[in-house]
Design an enzyme around this catalytic site. Sequence first.
Site, PDB file in Angstrom:
ATOM      1  N   GLU A 122     -84.398  30.623  75.648  1.00  0.00           N
ATOM      2  CA  GLU A 122     -83.311  30.128  76.511  1.00  0.00           C
ATOM      3  C   GLU A 122     -81.930  30.632  76.096  1.00  0.00           C
ATOM      4  O   GLU A 122     -81.551  30.562  74.927  1.00  0.00           O
ATOM      5  CB  GLU A 122     -83.304  28.587  76.486  1.00  0.00           C
ATOM      6  CG  GLU A 122     -82.274  27.969  77.421  1.00  0.00           C
ATOM      7  CD  GLU A 122     -82.409  26.454  77.539  1.00  0.00           C
ATOM      8  OE1 GLU A 122     -81.618  25.859  78.295  1.00  0.00           O
ATOM      9  OE2 GLU A 122     -83.295  25.862  76.887  1.00  0.00           O
ATOM     10  N   LYS A 165     -85.621  23.900  82.324  1.00  0.00           N
ATOM     11  CA  LYS A 165     -86.232  22.577  82.471  1.00  0.00           C
ATOM     12  C   LYS A 165     -87.486  22.771  83.293  1.00  0.00           C
ATOM     13  O   LYS A 165     -87.441  23.240  84.430  1.00  0.00           O
ATOM     14  CB  LYS A 165     -85.296  21.581  83.181  1.00  0.00           C
ATOM     15  CG  LYS A 165     -84.372  20.859  82.237  1.00  0.00           C
ATOM     16  CD  LYS A 165     -85.111  19.806  81.453  1.00  0.00           C
ATOM     17  CE  LYS A 165     -84.385  19.425  80.171  1.00  0.00           C
ATOM     18  NZ  LYS A 165     -84.637  20.310  79.058  1.00  0.00           N
TER      19      LYS A 165
END
Length: 434
Positions: free
Chosen positions: A237, A253
Amino acid sequence: MRTTFHHTTTNIKLFKEQLLLWAQQFDDVVWLDSNNYEQNYSNYDAVLAVDAFTSLKTDYTQAFEHLKEYQTITNDWIFGYLTYDLKNAVENLISQNFDGLEFPDLYFFQPKKLFFFKGNQVEMQYLKMVDDEFESDLKDILKMELECHPERSRRVSNDIKIKLRIHKDAYFEKINNMLAHIHRGDMYEANFCQEFYAEDTTINPLETYLKLNGISNPPFATFLKYQDKYLLSASPERYLKKQGNTIISQPIKGTAKRSKNAEEDKQLKQDLLDNEKERSENIMIVDLVRNDLSKTAIKGSVEVEELCKIYSFDQVHQMISTVKSKVETATNPVDIIKSTFPMGSMTGAPKISAMKIIEALEETKRGLYSGAVGYFTPTGDFDFNVVIRSILYNETKKYVSYSVGGAITAKSDPLKEYEECLVKAKAMRQVLED
């Protein structure tokens, strides 16, 4: 200020490992590797920074102000990290949970020696004061014998016994407590994390990193050394990047496991895309990121470039969104980070309420986990990852730790959340127990 050299290699993988072995002699090391993962907004395939000329170490008190001053005065490349607990510098919050790792809250350094990878080309930038060391350094790097090198052959000295800071029944109790907060309206999403740890344990940090990276091949891999403390990260990420006047955030997410069966794997990917709960988690965080970016953005410039796109990694499928904004040239880069920190994907919404509830229910101070590692360029651009899927190690205390978490919403099932944590923890556990 810096002298630039160039090196061409026919075996980039070998040269990377030789370089990392050579780097172990220094107290300050930051290695960032994209593993050639196809991604937008990537400037380099990999970067190594070693050997501090100047540095900044501080606790959370006035941390961003100190960083702003250091970045401005240095006016050069600086590499380092921001721990999650810098939240206490941004809001009226505290961190009182157990800390077995003891990383300083913030650390940055100006490296004497820099290595930038692009294809089979390596650009090396040395401060003028050490540029006469380049030729001997390159010879030493190329002479590194991987298998018989003491740093590479230093093995684990004992069987690693991994413990849970929060056991299964206690985890369910805490998730139900969070759900009660959500149903009362105190928050509508929060990222809850738990620690796995081992005491009286010795590991070979570089060997452990290479194994972890080999399993995961993520786009934001990191090997960080600060004296006797190490971060070995397989992060997928990006937290935040500044490229000229453009700011890019790419929150994750939504997670699904991979399958070796192609058809089943394709279905798992589609199921994640169609999962209403995972999409709602992602969209809530996108809204939070849009709000954070708007604090420094030129009015009307915040846009969602990708919403809930599925990216596949070696271990998992992930749902990722890309949010962008534009800033005025005069906007200070550190202010952009401060106004968005900690990242939405690791906190929740509303952000302050979620962080307070997280602190009350988690058992461990997060420290560098769910913080960020990256760099500032001499022109004030920056790029930082999110510290997840990571092993942290305090060599002096012989303490090894990795944490995992997941987003809790009104639709969360405690058992499924627990199982998702185990999926995320799989690579770290496998590396340590192998």
